[in-house]
Design a protein around this motif. Structure first.
Motif, PDB file in Angstrom:
ATOM      1  N   GLY A  11       0.754  -1.185  -0.029  1.00 17.33           N
ATOM      2  CA  GLY A  11       0.005   0.130   0.054  1.00 17.33           C
ATOM      3  C   GLY A  11       0.763   1.230   0.041  1.00 17.33           C
ATOM      4  O   GLY A  11       0.363   2.326  -0.159  1.00 17.33           O
ATOM      5  N   THR A  12       2.087   1.161   0.080  1.00 17.28           N
ATOM      6  CA  THR A  12       2.808   2.424   0.015  1.00 17.28           C
ATOM      7  C   THR A  12       3.663   2.391  -1.331  1.00 17.28           C
ATOM      8  O   THR A  12       4.236   1.642  -1.896  1.00 17.28           O
ATOM      9  CB  THR A  12       4.160   2.075   0.905  1.00 17.28           C
ATOM     10  OG1 THR A  12       3.730   1.886   2.330  1.00 17.28           O
ATOM     11  CG2 THR A  12       5.190   3.342   0.970  1.00 17.28           C
ATOM     12  N   ARG A  13       3.268   3.761  -2.113  1.00 19.49           N
ATOM     13  CA  ARG A  13       3.810   4.011  -3.187  1.00 19.49           C
ATOM     14  C   ARG A  13       5.208   4.380  -3.156  1.00 19.49           C
ATOM     15  O   ARG A  13       5.671   5.274  -2.637  1.00 19.49           O
ATOM     16  CB  ARG A  13       3.037   5.069  -3.891  1.00 19.49           C
ATOM     17  CG  ARG A  13       1.651   4.990  -3.913  1.00 19.49           C
ATOM     18  CD  ARG A  13       0.914   5.970  -5.014  1.00 19.49           C
ATOM     19  NE  ARG A  13       1.171   6.232  -6.183  1.00 19.49           N
ATOM     20  CZ  ARG A  13       0.906   7.375  -6.590  1.00 19.49           C
ATOM     21  NH1 ARG A  13       0.218   8.296  -6.464  1.00 19.49           N
ATOM     22  NH2 ARG A  13       1.378   7.374  -8.142  1.00 19.49           N
ATOM     23  N   ILE A  14       5.788   3.451  -4.014  1.00 23.19           N
ATOM     24  CA  ILE A  14       7.499   3.530  -4.153  1.00 23.19           C
ATOM     25  C   ILE A  14       7.896   4.501  -5.404  1.00 23.19           C
ATOM     26  O   ILE A  14       8.787   5.223  -5.177  1.00 23.19           O
ATOM     27  CB  ILE A  14       8.108   2.192  -4.086  1.00 23.19           C
ATOM     28  CG1 ILE A  14       7.798   1.350  -2.883  1.00 23.19           C
ATOM     29  CG2 ILE A  14       9.583   2.586  -4.311  1.00 23.19           C
ATOM     30  CD1 ILE A  14       8.266   1.967  -1.491  1.00 23.19           C
ATOM     31  N   LEU A  15       7.228   4.155  -6.366  1.00 16.52           N
ATOM     32  CA  LEU A  15       7.428   4.895  -7.608  1.00 16.52           C
ATOM     33  C   LEU A  15       6.159   5.593  -8.236  1.00 16.52           C
ATOM     34  O   LEU A  15       5.053   5.035  -8.190  1.00 16.52           O
ATOM     35  CB  LEU A  15       7.967   4.072  -8.732  1.00 16.52           C
ATOM     36  CG  LEU A  15       9.401   3.349  -8.696  1.00 16.52           C
ATOM     37  CD1 LEU A  15       9.799   2.451  -9.694  1.00 16.52           C
ATOM     38  CD2 LEU A  15      10.627   4.234  -8.163  1.00 16.52           C
ATOM     39  N   GLY A  22      13.562   4.955  -4.110  1.00 17.46           N
ATOM     40  CA  GLY A  22      12.936   4.064  -5.393  1.00 17.46           C
ATOM     41  C   GLY A  22      14.064   3.757  -6.271  1.00 17.46           C
ATOM     42  O   GLY A  22      13.963   3.014  -7.357  1.00 17.46           O
ATOM     43  N   LYS A  23      15.473   3.915  -6.170  1.00 19.85           N
ATOM     44  CA  LYS A  23      16.316   3.643  -7.097  1.00 19.85           C
ATOM     45  C   LYS A  23      16.519   2.369  -7.093  1.00 19.85           C
ATOM     46  O   LYS A  23      16.467   1.778  -8.496  1.00 19.85           O
ATOM     47  CB  LYS A  23      17.881   4.160  -6.363  1.00 19.85           C
ATOM     48  CG  LYS A  23      17.767   5.463  -5.973  1.00 19.85           C
ATOM     49  CD  LYS A  23      19.063   5.906  -5.237  1.00 19.85           C
ATOM     50  CE  LYS A  23      19.860   5.059  -4.267  1.00 19.85           C
ATOM     51  NZ  LYS A  23      18.934   5.304  -3.063  1.00 19.85           N
ATOM     52  N   SER A  24      16.565   1.404  -6.138  1.00 20.57           N
ATOM     53  CA  SER A  24      16.898   0.235  -6.377  1.00 20.57           C
ATOM     54  C   SER A  24      15.849  -0.468  -7.096  1.00 20.57           C
ATOM     55  O   SER A  24      15.752  -1.643  -7.849  1.00 20.57           O
ATOM     56  CB  SER A  24      17.240  -0.551  -5.193  1.00 20.57           C
ATOM     57  OG  SER A  24      18.463  -0.240  -4.812  1.00 20.57           O
ATOM     58  N   THR A  25      14.536  -0.017  -6.587  1.00 16.10           N
ATOM     59  CA  THR A  25      13.200  -0.656  -7.307  1.00 16.10           C
ATOM     60  C   THR A  25      13.308  -0.382  -8.584  1.00 16.10           C
ATOM     61  O   THR A  25      12.835  -1.406  -9.421  1.00 16.10           O
ATOM     62  CB  THR A  25      11.971   0.083  -6.764  1.00 16.10           C
ATOM     63  OG1 THR A  25      12.018   0.215  -5.325  1.00 16.10           O
ATOM     64  CG2 THR A  25      10.811  -0.436  -7.338  1.00 16.10           C
ATOM     65  N   ILE A  26      13.805   0.822  -9.258  1.00 19.92           N
ATOM     66  CA  ILE A  26      13.754   0.636 -10.790  1.00 19.92           C
ATOM     67  C   ILE A  26      14.562  -0.418 -11.423  1.00 19.92           C
ATOM     68  O   ILE A  26      14.353  -0.996 -12.477  1.00 19.92           O
ATOM     69  CB  ILE A  26      14.600   2.095 -10.935  1.00 19.92           C
ATOM     70  CG1 ILE A  26      13.531   3.380 -10.568  1.00 19.92           C
ATOM     71  CG2 ILE A  26      14.768   2.238 -12.755  1.00 19.92           C
ATOM     72  CD1 ILE A  26      13.896   4.710 -10.987  1.00 19.92           C
ATOM     73  N   LEU A  27      15.820  -0.658 -10.700  1.00 22.58           N
ATOM     74  CA  LEU A  27      16.622  -1.796 -11.233  1.00 22.58           C
ATOM     75  C   LEU A  27      15.934  -2.883 -11.108  1.00 22.58           C
ATOM     76  O   LEU A  27      16.175  -3.729 -12.323  1.00 22.58           O
ATOM     77  CB  LEU A  27      18.125  -1.649 -10.472  1.00 22.58           C
ATOM     78  CG  LEU A  27      19.139  -0.642 -10.520  1.00 22.58           C
ATOM     79  CD1 LEU A  27      20.469  -1.249  -9.975  1.00 22.58           C
ATOM     80  CD2 LEU A  27      19.243  -0.131 -11.901  1.00 22.58           C
ATOM     81  N   LYS A  28      15.649  -3.237 -10.294  1.00 15.07           N
ATOM     82  CA  LYS A  28      14.718  -4.544  -9.966  1.00 15.07           C
ATOM     83  C   LYS A  28      13.552  -4.744 -11.259  1.00 15.07           C
ATOM     84  O   LYS A  28      13.419  -5.723 -11.796  1.00 15.07           O
ATOM     85  CB  LYS A  28      13.991  -4.968  -8.885  1.00 15.07           C
ATOM     86  CG  LYS A  28      15.009  -4.956  -7.630  1.00 15.07           C
ATOM     87  CD  LYS A  28      14.428  -5.020  -6.229  1.00 15.07           C
ATOM     88  CE  LYS A  28      15.377  -4.956  -5.093  1.00 15.07           C
ATOM     89  NZ  LYS A  28      14.686  -4.967  -3.748  1.00 15.07           N
ATOM     90  N   GLY A  40      10.446   8.470  -4.665  1.00 11.71           N
ATOM     91  CA  GLY A  40       9.618   7.862  -5.853  1.00 11.71           C
ATOM     92  C   GLY A  40       9.319   8.849  -6.920  1.00 11.71           C
ATOM     93  O   GLY A  40       9.063   8.422  -7.958  1.00 11.71           O
ATOM     94  N   ARG A  41      10.123  10.024  -6.815  1.00 17.28           N
ATOM     95  CA  ARG A  41       9.919  10.927  -7.863  1.00 17.28           C
ATOM     96  C   ARG A  41      11.249  11.419  -8.582  1.00 17.28           C
ATOM     97  O   ARG A  41      12.221  11.394  -7.506  1.00 17.28           O
ATOM     98  CB  ARG A  41       9.110  12.141  -7.729  1.00 17.28           C
ATOM     99  CG  ARG A  41       7.593  11.890  -6.947  1.00 17.28           C
ATOM    100  CD  ARG A  41       6.808  13.212  -6.826  1.00 17.28           C
ATOM    101  NE  ARG A  41       7.747  14.050  -6.037  1.00 17.28           N
ATOM    102  CZ  ARG A  41       7.582  14.170  -4.916  1.00 17.28           C
ATOM    103  NH1 ARG A  41       6.758  13.182  -4.014  1.00 17.28           N
ATOM    104  NH2 ARG A  41       8.209  15.179  -4.040  1.00 17.28           N
TER     105      ARG A  41
END
Length: 334
Positions: A23-27, A49-55, A218-219
Motif C-alpha cells: 500500500g506504500t507507493r514507491i514509484l 526508489g533507486k533500487s526498485t527501478i533496477l529490479k 519515488g519521484r
C-alpha cells in the motif's frame, strides 16, 4: 576486447512507471529516457526508489503500471532470462562453492554457450577486470575488491545490452572504492555499454556519470550531467543534496551559493554584493579551511583553499561577498 553491443538509439525508455509495496507507493508515475551508451546514475537517499527501478528493469519485480522499453521492445513481455541484462549487486552474490572461473562462466552455461566459446569469453572477461590469474581461486580466497571484480566479469561475460549496478562499491573502503570507480568507468566507455548505476554517494555520482537522475520519495527531482546538476540545481533540495550550500534571499529570488564561492575578508570587497558576517568557527581540513559565519542572523559556510593565508579569529566581523555569476537561482521545493 569484447564486441561492442549493437547501437540501440535510446535503449531505455521508462514511461509512467508505478510500483507500490504493502500500500506504500514507491514509484510515482516515473518517466525517464536513458540514451545509448550512457552511464546513468540513479542518486538519492535510502527509500527514494533507486533500487526498485533496477529490479523492474531486470525483471525481478513487476510494475503496477507503466512500461519499460528497450529499443522499442516492452520488457514486460520478455522473460528475465531473455532480457540480456547484466546485474552487479552490492553483496557480490558469488557462488561460494564455485571457482572464479566457474562463477564467471555460470551465465554462459545457463545460455548453453558451447564450451570453446565459453572458455574464450570467460578468459576475456577476467582479463578485462585484471583477474586473469585468479580463475582457480574461490570467493573465500579473494578480497572484497577482487570479489566485486569477479561479479563485474560475470555480468559482462554475457555481453549485455544493459548493465545494472546496485550500490556495487558501498561495502568497500574509500581507497579501494576510488580505484574500482575508475576501472568500471573505463570498461563501460570501452564497451559503449548502457549502464544504470545506483548509489547514495554524491561524490561517486559526480565522478562516474554521464547523466545523474536525482530522486526523492519515488519521484525525479532533476536530470542532467554532473556539471549541470551541480552548478544549476533546480531547487534547494537538489543543491544541498549534492554538496554544502548557503541559501539567500536576494533580488527578490531564492539563491544558493556554494561555500567555495562565498568570498570573505579582503576577497569580498570587490564582489557584487557585500555583507558583514561574524566568524563563529574555523576548521582546518588539509586542502581547505571551513569557516562558519553568522550573516544577518543566518548561519553561512565558506570554504577557503589552503592558498588563502588571510587569518581570522572567532568573533571577528569581516566582509562577506558574493558575485552574481556564482548565483544558483532556485525554485521553491515542492
Amino acid at each position: 576486447m569484447m564486441d561492442r553491443p549493437e547501437p540501440l538509439g535510446q535503449p531505455v525508455q521508462i514511461r509512467a512507471l508505478e510500483k507500490s509495496y504493502g500500500g506504500t507507493r514507491i514509484l510515482q508515475s516515473l518517466s525517464l529516457d536513458i540514451p545509448a551508451g550512457c552511464f546513468c546514475t540513479l542518486l538519492g537517499a535510502s527509500g527514494s526508489g533507486k533500487s526498485t527501478i533496477l529490479k523492474l528493469i531486470a525483471g525481478f519485480e513487476t510494475p503496477d503500471g507503466g512500461e519499460i522499453l528497450v529499443q522499442g521492445q516492452d520488457l514486460g513481455r520478455v522473460p528475465v532470462h531473455r532480457r540480456q541484462i547484466g546485474m552487479v549487486f552490492q553483496n557480490y552474490a558469488l557462488f561460494p562453492h564455485m571457482s572464479v572461473h566457474e562463477n564467471v562462466a555460470f551465465g554462459l552455461r545457463m545460455r548453453r554457450i558451447p564450451r570453446e566459446e565459453r572458455e574464450s569469453r570467460v578468459g576475456e572477461a577476467l582479463r578485462m577486470v585484471g583477474l586473469q590469474e585468479f580463475g582457480k581461486r574461490y570467493p573465500r580466497d579473494l578480497s572484497g575488491g577482487q570479489q566485486q571484480r569477479v561479479a563485474l566479469a560475470r555480468a559482462l561475460v554475457i555481453r549485455p545490452r544493459i548493465l545494472l549496478m546496485d550500490e556495487p562499491l558501498g561495502a568497500l573502503d574509500r581507497g579501494l572504492r576510488q580505484g574500482l570507480q575508475q576501472q568500471i568507468r573505463d570498461i563501460q566507455q570501452q564497451l559503449g555499454m548502457t549502464t544504470v548505476f545506483v548509489t547514495h554517494d554524491q561524490e561517486e555520482a559526480l565522478q562516474m556519470s554521464d547523466m545523474i537522475v536525482l530522486m526523492r520519495e519515488g519521484r525525479i527531482e532533476q536530470v542532467g550531467s554532473p556539471r549541470e546538476i551541480y552548478n544549476r540545481p533546480r531547487n534547494g533540495f537538489v543543491a544541498s543534496f549534492l554538496d554544502d550550500c548557503n541559501f539567500l534571499s536576494l533580488l527578490g529570488r531564492n539563491i544558493g551559493i556554494r561555500p567555495q564561492h562565498l568570498r570573505v575578508g579582503s576577497a569580498a570587497l570587490q564582489a557584487d554584493h557585500v555583507m558583514v558576517g561574524s566568524v563563529e568557527s574555523m576548521v582546518f581540513l588539509g586542502t581547505h579551511r571551513r569557516i562558519t559565519l553568522r550573516v544577518s542572523g543566518e548561519s553561512m559556510m565558506a570554504r577557503l583553499s589552503s592558498e588563502n593565508m588571510e587569518e581570522f579569529v572567532v568573533g571577528q566581523e569581516i566582509p562577506v561577498g558574493v558575485f552574481e555569476e556564482d548565483f544558483m537561482f532556485l525554485e521553491k521545493n515542492s
